[in-house]
Design a protein around this motif. Structure first.
Motif, PDB file in Angstrom:
ATOM      1  N   TYR A 212       0.815  -1.212   0.000  1.00  0.00           N
ATOM      2  CA  TYR A 212       0.000   0.000   0.000  1.00  0.00           C
ATOM      3  C   TYR A 212       0.853   1.269   0.000  1.00  0.00           C
ATOM      4  O   TYR A 212       0.792   2.086   0.917  1.00  0.00           O
ATOM      5  CB  TYR A 212      -0.943  -0.018   1.204  1.00  0.00           C
ATOM      6  N   TYR A 213       1.639   1.440  -1.054  1.00  0.00           N
ATOM      7  CA  TYR A 213       2.484   2.627  -1.167  1.00  0.00           C
ATOM      8  C   TYR A 213       1.616   3.857  -1.412  1.00  0.00           C
ATOM      9  O   TYR A 213       0.666   3.809  -2.184  1.00  0.00           O
ATOM     10  CB  TYR A 213       3.500   2.444  -2.281  1.00  0.00           C
ATOM     11  N   THR A 214       1.969   4.940  -0.742  1.00  0.00           N
ATOM     12  CA  THR A 214       1.158   6.148  -0.838  1.00  0.00           C
ATOM     13  C   THR A 214       2.005   7.325  -1.285  1.00  0.00           C
ATOM     14  O   THR A 214       3.179   7.175  -1.636  1.00  0.00           O
ATOM     15  CB  THR A 214       0.465   6.428   0.512  1.00  0.00           C
ATOM     16  N   THR A 215       1.401   8.512  -1.276  1.00  0.00           N
ATOM     17  CA  THR A 215       2.087   9.708  -1.750  1.00  0.00           C
ATOM     18  C   THR A 215       2.335  10.676  -0.595  1.00  0.00           C
ATOM     19  O   THR A 215       1.643  10.671   0.427  1.00  0.00           O
ATOM     20  CB  THR A 215       1.270  10.429  -2.830  1.00  0.00           C
ATOM     21  N   ILE A 216       3.304  11.534  -0.788  1.00  0.00           N
ATOM     22  CA  ILE A 216       3.643  12.528   0.228  1.00  0.00           C
ATOM     23  C   ILE A 216       2.469  13.468   0.520  1.00  0.00           C
ATOM     24  O   ILE A 216       2.202  13.763   1.699  1.00  0.00           O
ATOM     25  CB  ILE A 216       4.905  13.295  -0.198  1.00  0.00           C
ATOM     26  N   PRO A 217       1.717  13.944  -0.490  1.00  0.00           N
ATOM     27  CA  PRO A 217       0.563  14.798  -0.163  1.00  0.00           C
ATOM     28  C   PRO A 217      -0.448  14.116   0.761  1.00  0.00           C
ATOM     29  O   PRO A 217      -1.008  14.764   1.654  1.00  0.00           O
ATOM     30  CB  PRO A 217      -0.044  15.114  -1.538  1.00  0.00           C
ATOM     31  N   VAL A 218      -0.689  12.825   0.565  1.00  0.00           N
ATOM     32  CA  VAL A 218      -1.618  12.093   1.435  1.00  0.00           C
ATOM     33  C   VAL A 218      -1.081  12.050   2.862  1.00  0.00           C
ATOM     34  O   VAL A 218      -1.800  12.331   3.833  1.00  0.00           O
ATOM     35  CB  VAL A 218      -1.855  10.664   0.901  1.00  0.00           C
ATOM     36  N   LEU A 219       0.200  11.711   3.006  1.00  0.00           N
ATOM     37  CA  LEU A 219       0.792  11.630   4.338  1.00  0.00           C
ATOM     38  C   LEU A 219       0.854  13.007   5.003  1.00  0.00           C
ATOM     39  O   LEU A 219       0.624  13.135   6.211  1.00  0.00           O
ATOM     40  CB  LEU A 219       2.190  11.024   4.260  1.00  0.00           C
ATOM     41  N   ARG A 220       1.165  14.033   4.232  1.00  0.00           N
ATOM     42  CA  ARG A 220       1.240  15.386   4.795  1.00  0.00           C
ATOM     43  C   ARG A 220      -0.109  15.784   5.392  1.00  0.00           C
ATOM     44  O   ARG A 220      -0.181  16.372   6.488  1.00  0.00           O
ATOM     45  CB  ARG A 220       1.672  16.381   3.718  1.00  0.00           C
ATOM     46  N   GLU A 221      -1.193  15.465   4.691  1.00  0.00           N
ATOM     47  CA  GLU A 221      -2.522  15.824   5.186  1.00  0.00           C
ATOM     48  C   GLU A 221      -2.897  15.005   6.418  1.00  0.00           C
ATOM     49  O   GLU A 221      -3.477  15.541   7.374  1.00  0.00           O
ATOM     50  CB  GLU A 221      -3.564  15.617   4.078  1.00  0.00           C
ATOM     51  N   ILE A 222      -2.563  13.723   6.420  1.00  0.00           N
ATOM     52  CA  ILE A 222      -2.826  12.887   7.598  1.00  0.00           C
ATOM     53  C   ILE A 222      -2.114  13.456   8.822  1.00  0.00           C
ATOM     54  O   ILE A 222      -2.697  13.556   9.913  1.00  0.00           O
ATOM     55  CB  ILE A 222      -2.378  11.435   7.347  1.00  0.00           C
ATOM     56  N   MET A 223      -0.862  13.846   8.649  1.00  0.00           N
ATOM     57  CA  MET A 223      -0.107  14.397   9.759  1.00  0.00           C
ATOM     58  C   MET A 223      -0.685  15.737  10.211  1.00  0.00           C
ATOM     59  O   MET A 223      -0.814  16.013  11.413  1.00  0.00           O
ATOM     60  CB  MET A 223       1.360  14.551   9.363  1.00  0.00           C
ATOM     61  N   ARG A 224      -1.061  16.564   9.261  1.00  0.00           N
ATOM     62  CA  ARG A 224      -1.584  17.897   9.590  1.00  0.00           C
ATOM     63  C   ARG A 224      -2.849  17.804  10.433  1.00  0.00           C
ATOM     64  O   ARG A 224      -2.959  18.498  11.464  1.00  0.00           O
ATOM     65  CB  ARG A 224      -1.867  18.686   8.308  1.00  0.00           C
ATOM     66  N   VAL A 225      -3.799  16.996   9.999  1.00  0.00           N
ATOM     67  CA  VAL A 225      -5.083  16.942  10.707  1.00  0.00           C
ATOM     68  C   VAL A 225      -4.939  16.337  12.097  1.00  0.00           C
ATOM     69  O   VAL A 225      -5.823  16.516  12.946  1.00  0.00           O
ATOM     70  CB  VAL A 225      -6.154  16.171   9.902  1.00  0.00           C
ATOM     71  N   ASN A 226      -3.827  15.661  12.334  1.00  0.00           N
ATOM     72  CA  ASN A 226      -3.597  15.077  13.659  1.00  0.00           C
ATOM     73  C   ASN A 226      -2.622  15.899  14.504  1.00  0.00           C
ATOM     74  O   ASN A 226      -2.129  15.427  15.530  1.00  0.00           O
ATOM     75  CB  ASN A 226      -3.108  13.634  13.514  1.00  0.00           C
ATOM     76  N   GLY A 227      -2.361  17.143  14.077  1.00  0.00           N
ATOM     77  CA  GLY A 227      -1.626  18.082  14.914  1.00  0.00           C
ATOM     78  C   GLY A 227      -0.117  17.992  14.824  1.00  0.00           C
ATOM     79  O   GLY A 227       0.584  18.399  15.759  1.00  0.00           O
ATOM     80  N   PHE A 228       0.406  17.505  13.686  1.00  0.00           N
ATOM     81  CA  PHE A 228       1.852  17.395  13.519  1.00  0.00           C
ATOM     82  C   PHE A 228       2.359  18.372  12.469  1.00  0.00           C
ATOM     83  O   PHE A 228       1.753  18.528  11.405  1.00  0.00           O
ATOM     84  CB  PHE A 228       2.239  15.977  13.074  1.00  0.00           C
ATOM     85  N   THR A 229       3.473  19.010  12.764  1.00  0.00           N
ATOM     86  CA  THR A 229       4.252  19.714  11.744  1.00  0.00           C
ATOM     87  C   THR A 229       5.173  18.681  11.110  1.00  0.00           C
ATOM     88  O   THR A 229       5.878  17.954  11.817  1.00  0.00           O
ATOM     89  CB  THR A 229       5.088  20.841  12.374  1.00  0.00           C
ATOM     90  N   VAL A 230       5.178  18.581   9.783  1.00  0.00           N
ATOM     91  CA  VAL A 230       5.863  17.456   9.143  1.00  0.00           C
ATOM     92  C   VAL A 230       6.840  17.924   8.068  1.00  0.00           C
ATOM     93  O   VAL A 230       6.617  18.944   7.410  1.00  0.00           O
ATOM     94  CB  VAL A 230       4.833  16.462   8.540  1.00  0.00           C
ATOM     95  N   SER A 231       7.934  17.172   7.922  1.00  0.00           N
ATOM     96  CA  SER A 231       8.902  17.408   6.850  1.00  0.00           C
ATOM     97  C   SER A 231       9.236  16.074   6.203  1.00  0.00           C
ATOM     98  O   SER A 231       9.101  15.006   6.821  1.00  0.00           O
ATOM     99  CB  SER A 231      10.175  18.062   7.401  1.00  0.00           C
ATOM    100  N   PHE A 232       9.701  16.138   4.939  1.00  0.00           N
ATOM    101  CA  PHE A 232      10.062  14.944   4.188  1.00  0.00           C
ATOM    102  C   PHE A 232      11.449  15.143   3.579  1.00  0.00           C
ATOM    103  O   PHE A 232      11.710  16.166   2.956  1.00  0.00           O
ATOM    104  CB  PHE A 232       9.052  14.682   3.065  1.00  0.00           C
ATOM    105  N   ASN A 233      12.317  14.161   3.765  1.00  0.00           N
ATOM    106  CA  ASN A 233      13.667  14.218   3.206  1.00  0.00           C
ATOM    107  C   ASN A 233      13.939  12.950   2.407  1.00  0.00           C
ATOM    108  O   ASN A 233      13.786  11.843   2.930  1.00  0.00           O
ATOM    109  CB  ASN A 233      14.707  14.362   4.315  1.00  0.00           C
TER     110      ASN A 233
END
Length: 212
Positions: free
Chosen positions: A177-198
């Motif tokens: 179930y590989y996903t995309t960075i935009p999907v993960l960014r939104e999941i993190m945002r709605v749960n109160g996380f500031t997120v970065s990707f490297n």
């Protein structure tokens, strides 16, 4: 989470360490810079660490070298046995998965490597919601995993693997179930996380979320 993958995990246990160290040409690019990216995950961790999918214990060992307290949650019996033997009982490695686990300890950082893609996007969202409730303000989620900048990039990875004759890799990319960075960014945002990707290699990124 991904109970459908348990048989696959049991099979991987026999060859996992050889594969991640570059002895399988088909997966060489997936695990490029493996040691360095695990070290980067370990270096970002602080306090009491909960690790999901420790597998054969390679990331766990790096966390322990930093004198961190680590609890691992691993669904594969064979993987658990290898990890416990490798770590010489210096860390707990318990049965469970990303969504089903029991611990009594407080947690400051949640880490994982090459495992979060075994959850559907819906399961990923449920997992992050659960972790957000566990972590204190400033607590971290640090995951190294295969993910893509877009759906087109994901489809291209499958096409490229097929054209190279890497049929096992292509099938893995389709099955899991590989996903995309935009999907993960939104999941993190709605749960109160500031997120970065490297980005670490052509497949793997490190996602670091810090709870507000």
């Amino acid at each position: 989470m991904g109970k459908e993958f348990i048989e696959l995990f049991e099979e991987w246990a026999k060859t996992y360490d050889d594969t991640v160290t570059g002895h399988d040409e088909e997966y060489k690019d997936v695990f490029l810079y493996y040691d360095q990216l695990l070290q980067e995950v370990a270096d970002r961790a602080t306090g009491n660490v909960l690790e999901f999918g420790p597998g054969t214990g390679n990331l766990t060992a790096k966390l322990l070298k930093r004198n961190l307290t680590v609890i691992g949650i691993e669904p594969s019996k064979s993987m658990r046995e290898i990890a416990i033997n490798k770590l010489q009982d210096k860390a707990k490695v318990l049965d469970g998965d990303f969504l089903n686990f029991q611990i009594d300890e407080n947690v400051d950082t949640i880490v994982s490597s090459y495992a979060f893609h075994h959850l559907t996007d819906e399961e990923k969202s449920l997992a992050i919601e659960q972790y957000g409730k566990m972590l204190p303000s400033g607590g971290k989620i640090v995951f190294a995993d295969t993910m893509y900048e877009s759906v087109d990039a994901y489809q291209k990875a499958i096409t490229d693997a097929t054209e190279k004759g890497y049929h096992n890799l292509a099938e893995d990319l389709k099955r899991e179930y590989y996903t995309t960075i935009p999907v993960l960014r939104e999941i993190m945002r709605v749960n109160g996380f500031t997120v970065s990707f490297n980005r670490c290699n052509d497949f793997v990124w490190i996602m670091e979320g810090v709870k507000a």
